[in-house]
Design a protein around this motif. Structure first.
Motif, short mmCIF file in Angstrom:
data_model
loop_
_atom_site.label_atom_id
_atom_site.label_comp_id
_atom_site.label_asym_id
_atom_site.label_seq_id
_atom_site.Cartn_x
_atom_site.Cartn_y
_atom_site.Cartn_z
N UNK A 213 5.30 -12.18 8.24
CA UNK A 213 6.26 -11.92 7.16
C UNK A 213 6.80 -13.20 6.53
N UNK B 113 3.98 -6.90 4.88
CA UNK B 113 3.05 -7.19 5.97
C UNK B 113 3.38 -6.44 7.26
N UNK B 114 4.61 -5.94 7.38
CA UNK B 114 4.97 -5.19 8.59
C UNK B 114 4.12 -3.94 8.72
N UNK B 115 3.85 -3.27 7.62
CA UNK B 115 3.09 -2.03 7.69
C UNK B 115 1.64 -2.22 7.26
N UNK C 79 11.25 3.05 9.40
CA UNK C 79 9.96 2.50 9.00
C UNK C 79 9.48 3.03 7.66
N UNK C 80 10.29 3.87 7.07
CA UNK C 80 9.90 4.43 5.78
C UNK C 80 10.76 3.80 4.69
N UNK C 81 10.11 3.04 3.83
CA UNK C 81 10.85 2.39 2.74
C UNK C 81 9.90 2.09 1.59
N UNK C 82 10.48 1.80 0.46
CA UNK C 82 9.71 1.36 -0.70
C UNK C 82 10.03 -0.11 -0.93
N UNK D 227 -1.27 -3.80 7.85
CA UNK D 227 -2.06 -4.61 8.78
C UNK D 227 -3.45 -4.80 8.17
N UNK E 270 -6.40 -3.99 9.12
CA UNK E 270 -7.23 -2.78 9.17
C UNK E 270 -6.81 -1.77 8.11
N UNK E 271 -5.49 -1.58 8.01
CA UNK E 271 -4.98 -0.61 7.05
C UNK E 271 -5.27 -1.07 5.63
N UNK F 218 0.81 -1.22 0.00
CA UNK F 218 0.00 0.00 0.00
C UNK F 218 0.85 1.27 0.00
N UNK F 219 2.12 1.18 0.40
CA UNK F 219 2.96 2.38 0.46
C UNK F 219 3.62 2.70 -0.87
#
Lengths: 101, 272
Positions: free
Chosen positions: B204, B178-180, B226-229, B182, B184-185, B141-142
């Motif tokens: 994971x 899967x770490x980010x 926590x910010x990555x592509x 979730x 719900x998200x 999603x990111x």
């Protein structure tokens, strides 16, 4: 693993910064910034962006808005894409001006 | 042989004859056994004859013997080479009519069992795919640009398939992050495109296992805490009712082309 702990730490968090609204806002800010760079291309690019991207000081405000509405990794990604595109364009232009050599 | 005889020839021209002869007598028979055999084979009287004589007579004869030997040898060698090439070609050739049998080869195995959780936190496995056509997509999603575009393509495709072709498909989004992402998200993210899209996430390790089975390449880039592509090949997989991967579509397909291609595959399967 630290990253696995991250998910369990925020089990129900929704990252709103990647949802539709925030995404659109980010794209808008990004386009505004690149438009500014294009319009101010006659000025000397002095400010340093992310991946070797240089932009004139006139676009500092747009840059700030851009960085505020996008994730840092996204900014990096878009800057990289922009530089790549520009490089390709430069190579193409170069070919044309050289003519029949 | 040639240098020796040349030396003799030279010596006979320029040096006193006697000297060169004595030299020859002393060295030639012992040092060069071949020359002796020549003198014998020519049958000109053996060792007692003037060695000088023998050599001068022998010269053209030896040339001749070479020629008589080389020609058949070359012919034989050429014939052998041709025969070998012919044999080799015959051995490697695929006889006509056997091509169909020989070429049969089962392709790489794509897909396999998995156990993840969906956006309602229920456990889902490959058995949930049984009897359904599934459009599977691995993403996250990111993603800044291509991810949302692909999910949009997916939503448009299922719309078109239903309205134009009256074909039903289960769209599934499996997260590679899967770490980010979730449950719900993921639900909140997919709801914005189409609420029918089912999101899969999980541990994971389980996600990695499934990505391996489907041969999905992915890795983290631009990592800063926590910010990555995630770099990945944003492919769609069309899965048939027997859980088999029917076809794979890259990001170059837009909604129209994807609808067309999927409808073709589904109709072909229904006809057969």
């Amino acid at each position: 693993m630290a990253s696995e702990a991250y998910a369990s730490r925020n089990p129900d968090q929704v990252h709103t910064d990647v949802l539709l609204q925030a995404r659109q806002a980010c794209y808008k800010a990004r386009d505004a910034f690149y438009d500014c760079v294009k319009n101010q291309s006659d000025k000397k690019p002095t400010e340093l962006g992310c991946v070797g991207l240089l932009y004139p000081a006139e676009c500092k405000k747009a840059r700030l808005a851009y960085e505020n509405s996008c994730r840092p990794s996204w900014v990096k990604h878009f800057d990289r894409l922009y530089c790549k595109e520009k490089r390709v364009q430069r190579l193409l232009d170069d070919k044309e001006t050289r003519g029949g050599v | 042989m040639v240098p020796v005889s040349r030396f003799i020839f030279f010596a006979s021209k320029h040096a006193p004859m006697q000297h060169s002869l004595s030299l020859l007598r002393r060295f030639s028979p012992s040092r060069n056994p071949q020359s002796r055999s020549y003198t014998k084979s020519t049958k000109h009287g053996g060792e007692k004859r003037e060695t000088q004589h023998v050599y001068t007579i022998e010269e053209p004869q030896r040339e001749k013997s070479y020629a008589t030997f080389i020609l058949p040898a070359a012919l034989l060698g050429f014939g052998g080479l041709a025969a070998f090439l012919r044999y080799n070609d015959e051995r490697r050739a695929i006889p006509r009519g056997e091509t169909q049998k020989e070429q049969f080869c089962p392709g790489p195995v794509i897909g396999g069992p998995f156990s993840l959780i969906d956006t309602e936190k229920r456990v889902v496995t490959e058995r949930d795919f049984l009897g359904k056509w599934v459009l599977l997509y691995f993403g996250y999603t990111s993603s800044p640009d291509i991810g949302p575009e692909q999910v949009k393509t997916m939503a448009e495709t299922i719309d078109k398939l239903e309205s134009q072709e009256n074909l039903k498909l289960l769209p599934v989004f499996v997260t590679l992050d899967p770490q980010r992402d979730t449950p719900t998200h993921l639900r909140a993210y997919l709801k914005e495109f189409d609420p029918r899209i089912v999101g899969f996430t999980g541990a994971p390790g389980a996600v990695r296992q499934m990505a391996l089975e489907y041969r999905v390449f992915f890795r983290k880039i631009e990592e800063d805490k926590d910010d990555y592509l995630v770099e990945a090949n944003h492919n769609f997989y069309l899965i048939g009712p027997n859980k088999e991967v029917v076809k794979c579509f890259g990001p170059e397909y837009n909604a129209e082309h994807l609808t067309e291609a999927i409808a073709k595959e589904m109709k072909r399967k229904a006809a057969s």
